[in-house]
Each structure stands twice: as C-alpha cells, then as structure tokens.
Design an enzyme around this catalytic site. Structure first.
Site, PDB file in Angstrom:
ATOM      1  N   GLY A   1       2.938  -9.830 -25.371  1.00 37.59           N
ATOM      2  CA  GLY A   1       2.552  -9.300 -24.065  1.00 37.59           C
ATOM      3  C   GLY A   1       1.699 -10.252 -23.244  1.00 37.59           C
TER       4      GLY A   1
ATOM      5  N   GLU B   1       5.742 -12.085 -35.351  1.00 42.31           N
ATOM      6  CA  GLU B   1       5.203 -11.877 -34.016  1.00 42.31           C
ATOM      7  C   GLU B   1       3.775 -12.422 -33.959  1.00 42.31           C
ATOM      8  OE1 GLU B   1       7.432  -8.484 -31.823  1.00 42.31           O
ATOM      9  OE2 GLU B   1       5.672  -7.663 -32.829  1.00 42.31           O
TER      10      GLU B   1
ATOM     11  N   GLY C   1       9.559  -6.741 -26.465  1.00 39.72           N
ATOM     12  CA  GLY C   1       8.763  -5.664 -25.881  1.00 39.72           C
ATOM     13  C   GLY C   1       9.030  -5.554 -24.390  1.00 39.72           C
ATOM     14  N   GLY C   2       8.130  -6.101 -23.589  1.00 41.64           N
ATOM     15  CA  GLY C   2       8.189  -5.958 -22.134  1.00 41.64           C
ATOM     16  C   GLY C   2       9.572  -6.188 -21.531  1.00 41.64           C
TER      17      GLY C   2
ATOM     18  N   GLU D   1      -0.161  -4.107 -33.014  1.00 38.53           N
ATOM     19  CA  GLU D   1      -0.918  -3.074 -32.280  1.00 38.53           C
ATOM     20  C   GLU D   1      -1.296  -1.941 -33.217  1.00 38.53           C
ATOM     21  OE1 GLU D   1       1.924  -2.555 -29.114  1.00 38.53           O
ATOM     22  OE2 GLU D   1       1.469  -4.576 -28.395  1.00 38.53           O
TER      23      GLU D   1
ATOM     24  N   TRP E   1      10.085  -0.404 -27.086  1.00 39.20           N
ATOM     25  CA  TRP E   1       9.679   0.138 -25.775  1.00 39.20           C
ATOM     26  C   TRP E   1       8.215   0.549 -25.753  1.00 39.20           C
ATOM     27  CZ3 TRP E   1      14.340   3.732 -24.005  1.00 39.20           C
ATOM     28  CH2 TRP E   1      15.447   2.923 -23.747  1.00 39.20           C
TER      29      TRP E   1
HETATM   30  P1  PGA Z   1       6.411  -8.561 -25.841  1.00 29.54           P
HETATM   31  O1  PGA Z   1       6.161  -7.595 -27.110  1.00 29.54           O
HETATM   32  O2  PGA Z   1       7.865  -8.946 -25.871  1.00 29.54           O
HETATM   33  O3  PGA Z   1       6.063  -7.700 -24.642  1.00 29.54           O
HETATM   34  O4  PGA Z   1       5.496  -9.715 -26.013  1.00 29.54           O
HETATM   35  C1  PGA Z   1       6.785  -7.829 -28.330  1.00 29.54           C
HETATM   36  C2  PGA Z   1       6.352  -6.806 -29.329  1.00 29.54           C
HETATM   37  O5  PGA Z   1       5.192  -6.383 -29.277  1.00 29.54           O
HETATM   38  O6  PGA Z   1       7.129  -6.387 -30.196  1.00 29.54           O
END
Ligand code: PGA
Length: 250
Positions: A170, A164, A231-232, A94, A10
């Site tokens: 994102g 990833e 994520g999103g 990140e 999240w």
């Molecule tokens: P996303 O993010 O699904 O929004 O691309 C995935 C993540 O950063 O774990």
C-alpha cells in the site's frame, strides 16, 4: 509446471452490491483458462459473489483456527468451505500487526484451513527496519518454519506462499524484480530444506506489495515468481486486467 495464480485482496473495501458489480466486470475482462484467479472480498460478500464468478475462485481474508465454539465475531474454515470458498489468506502483515496474530495461531489456522480443503495463501515478509538490518531472510525463515514446517509434504502442496515485504504494501514502493526474485528463491530453498525438492518445485510463490499494471511485467518475468497477491490495484478492473495480461504472457 506450476500453474500461475493471481489473487485479489480487497481488504475492507466495497459494499456487497459493489462487490458483485466488480466481480462481473472482472469476469468480463479476463479469461482464466491457463491461470488461476481468486478474489478475496470481505466475508459478507462471499455468498453473493459465488453466484457470478464462473471459473474464478473465491477466497476469504482470514479464518479462525478452531472448529466452532464461543469465539464471538469469528468465522471458521468449515463455514467458508461450506459456501464454496477455495482459498484463504492467512498471516497477512495487517493481521499480524493490527490483530497480533502469532506464529502459533497461524499454524492452527493453516491446519483448520487444510482440514476443510481450503488452500491457504500464507503471507510472509519483513518490515523496512528488518530489511535495513539485513535480517529479512531470518524473519521469513521463522514465519514459514513456525507455522508451516509441521505439515506433511502432501499438505504443503496445497499451500500458496505470498512474499509481501511490509514496506511495499500500500505504499507504492514495490520491491525490485531482483529483490523479489532473491527472496522467492530463498523461500523455495526453505521448502526444499523442510520438505523435499518436489514440494519446492511445485509450490506457488506469489509476490505482493504495490503490484500494478506498470510494474507487473518485470516481476512476473522472474523464474520463482508464480503470480501476485494484489491489494489496491485489484479494486480497479482495468489495472487488474493489465496485471493479469502480464502474468498470462510471462
Ligand atoms: P497492495 O496490497 O497491492 O495495495 O500493496 C497488497 C496486499 O496487502 O496484499
């Protein structure tokens, strides 16, 4: 047989009240009998969510590598374990990018997590420039070897790896199923090389980066993709439930 896993990241979203509402909606829309599901909210929501999650597991998005002490603003693996957290995302791109997390720090975090019975969801992946230069395998090899290869085989079995690609996070640009499968098979071969074939066969490797209901089926059909780190789309219950259905049917 590897148990599939769907993890929701999240990130820095939702208030505690929204998080509990979203958790209850997720509980109502999915049935977690044959798949492990884990929700990873901000730290401040963990305790409230624990009350409503039922069979769904709780995960954190980070932890510190030391047991305790003068580390203002940090949260230890012991603290997370003591409130029923079962998983912790470590090495997300990140965190590597904005918080300068190094291989060495991540190795300490992995050790801290495992010593408190938290399962690390260890993230790896290349940037767009690295992919264009065709050095992605070397980048991933270094990320995994520097932070995981010191583990005993019994400990690596507690780790989940998430591939990833940074260029897919994102951005709406997802790796093709073939691109993802190629890296997942490579990651599995690295685990065999560094540990043994039993560890390689047993370890769960998730794909993350713009996973949605509409692209999940192709990804989850790949033999070395054991689930997703989302994520999103995990902030939207119907999208998340659709992703879950594709994983369950795969
Ligand atoms: P996303 O993010 O699904 O929004 O691309 C995935 C993540 O950063 O774990």
């Amino acid at each position: 047989m590897r148990k599939k896993l769907l993890a929701a990241n999240w990130k820095m979203n939702t208030t505690p009240v929204e998080a509990v509402e979203l958790s209850m909606a997720v509980v109502r829309s999915i049935d977690t009998r044959d798949i492990d599901v884990v929700l990873c909210p901000p730290y401040t929501h963990l305790t409230d969510m624990k009350q409503v999650l039922g069979n769904i597991s709780l995960g954190a998005q980070n932890c510190h590598g030391e047991e305790s002490g003068a580390f203002t603003g940090e949260v230890s693996a012991a603290m997370l374990g003591s409130i029923g957290v079962e998983y912790v995302i470590l090495g997300h791109s990140e965190r590597r990018l904005y918080f300068n997390e190094t291989h060495h720090q991540l190795r300490k975090k992995v050790d801290a997590a495992l010593s408190h019975k938290l399962k690390p969801i260890f993230c790896c992946g290349e940037t767009l420039d690295q992919r264009k230069a065709s050095v992605h395998q070397e980048v991933i090899r270094q990320q995994l070897e520097e932070s995981l290869s010191h583990l005993e085989p019994v400990s690596i079995s507690q780790v989940v790896i998430a591939y990833e690609p940074v260029w897919a996070i994102g951005t709406g640009e997802v790796a093709t199923p073939e691109q993802a499968q190629q890296v997942h098979a490579f990651v599995r071969s690295l685990i065999a090389e560094n540990f043994n074939t039993e560890a390689a066969d047993g370890i769960r490797i998730l794909y993350g980066g713009s996973v949605k209901g509409s692209n999940a089926e192709g990804l989850f059909a790949q033999p070395d993709i054991d689930g997703g780190l989302v994520g999103g789309a995990s902030l939207n219950v119907s999208e998340f439930a659709e992703i879950y259905r594709h994983l369950s049917a795969s």
